[in-house]
Motif scaffolding. Sequence first.
Motif, PDB file in Angstrom:
ATOM      1  N   TYR B  48      16.495  38.629  42.679  1.00  0.00           N
ATOM      2  CA  TYR B  48      16.196  38.980  41.286  1.00  0.00           C
ATOM      3  C   TYR B  48      17.178  38.340  40.319  1.00  0.00           C
ATOM      4  CZ  TYR B  48      13.229  42.448  43.601  1.00  0.00           C
ATOM      5  OH  TYR B  48      12.291  43.074  44.410  1.00  0.00           O
ATOM      6  N   ASP B  54      13.494  35.286  33.328  1.00  0.00           N
ATOM      7  CA  ASP B  54      12.017  35.196  33.317  1.00  0.00           C
ATOM      8  C   ASP B  54      11.420  36.582  33.177  1.00  0.00           C
ATOM      9  OD1 ASP B  54      12.386  32.533  33.832  1.00  0.00           O
ATOM     10  OD2 ASP B  54      12.354  32.822  36.003  1.00  0.00           O
ATOM     11  N   ILE B  56       8.324  38.723  33.427  1.00  0.00           N
ATOM     12  CA  ILE B  56       6.936  38.658  33.930  1.00  0.00           C
ATOM     13  C   ILE B  56       6.133  39.798  33.317  1.00  0.00           C
ATOM     14  CG2 ILE B  56       5.517  38.661  36.011  1.00  0.00           C
ATOM     15  CD1 ILE B  56       7.490  36.470  36.275  1.00  0.00           C
ATOM     16  N   ASN B  60       7.300  44.626  36.445  1.00  0.00           N
ATOM     17  CA  ASN B  60       8.103  43.757  37.302  1.00  0.00           C
ATOM     18  C   ASN B  60       9.590  44.013  37.074  1.00  0.00           C
ATOM     19  OD1 ASN B  60       9.482  40.873  37.664  1.00  0.00           O
ATOM     20  ND2 ASN B  60       7.692  41.005  39.016  1.00  0.00           N
ATOM     21  N   LYS B  64      12.273  45.858  39.635  1.00  0.00           N
ATOM     22  CA  LYS B  64      13.472  45.111  40.079  1.00  0.00           C
ATOM     23  C   LYS B  64      14.723  45.955  39.838  1.00  0.00           C
ATOM     24  CE  LYS B  64      11.765  40.381  39.449  1.00  0.00           C
ATOM     25  NZ  LYS B  64      11.755  39.187  38.569  1.00  0.00           N
ATOM     26  N   GLU B 119      16.220  28.745  43.241  1.00  0.00           N
ATOM     27  CA  GLU B 119      15.155  28.655  44.258  1.00  0.00           C
ATOM     28  C   GLU B 119      15.736  28.821  45.653  1.00  0.00           C
ATOM     29  OE1 GLU B 119      11.994  28.428  43.454  1.00  0.00           O
ATOM     30  OE2 GLU B 119      11.238  28.379  45.505  1.00  0.00           O
TER      31      GLU B 119
END
Lengths: 10, 215
Positions: B48, B54, B56, B60, B64, B119
């Motif tokens: 997270y 970001d 969403i 979401n 989190k 990522e």
Amino acid sequence: LAPESVKDEL
Amino acid sequence: MNAFRLAGDMTHLISVLVLLLKIHTIKSCAGISLKTQELYALVFATRYLDIFTDFISLYNTVMKLIFLGSSFSIVWYMRRHKLVQRSYDKDHDTFRHQLLVLPCLILALLIHEQFTFKEVMWTFSIYLEAVAILPQLVLLQRTRNIDNLTGQYVFFLGAYRSLYILNWIYRYFTEPHYVHWITWISGLVQTLLYADFFYYYISSWKNNVKLTLPA
């Protein structure tokens, strides 16, 4: 729409 | 958001609430692996990272925060809270979880969708979550009497990812270009690790006997 790389799942 | 994913998130939430309920109300963490809880805190912390960058949806973000807050508070309870610590079975919770973290990190550096910090961290969290339950399953094998709350916690934790697999199948058939092999394979491995636990849990429930795992 969120771009592909954005993670929309937890 | 499809029904499978919502059911998965709710099942995951239930597993966390069952554990928090156990620890917070009866001040006991008997049968719970601190190693698995630490691994899960690491999973959420690395997954997270985008919580503030970001947005969403409110759902979401709220979920989190719940998962981050609950996993870190469970680790805090088991490490710092005097009363809870007394019921922690540190002699049996000896799984060297470093053996899980490092290979997942190396694998994330080798196999990922994009080579960016976020990522790779996210991919690391996917791999780590697949194996994070191992210390808990090992501890269950070693402790004879598994109390109901612990059994329910592990059951719901395993069930949530199997619901996610249904969600991935659904999204694959309904959304073009929805392909995420890394998540799918890791999620499958994660669910398979629960297979024998599910077998013993369901058969103990059917025969209405205490859950015991073979040594």
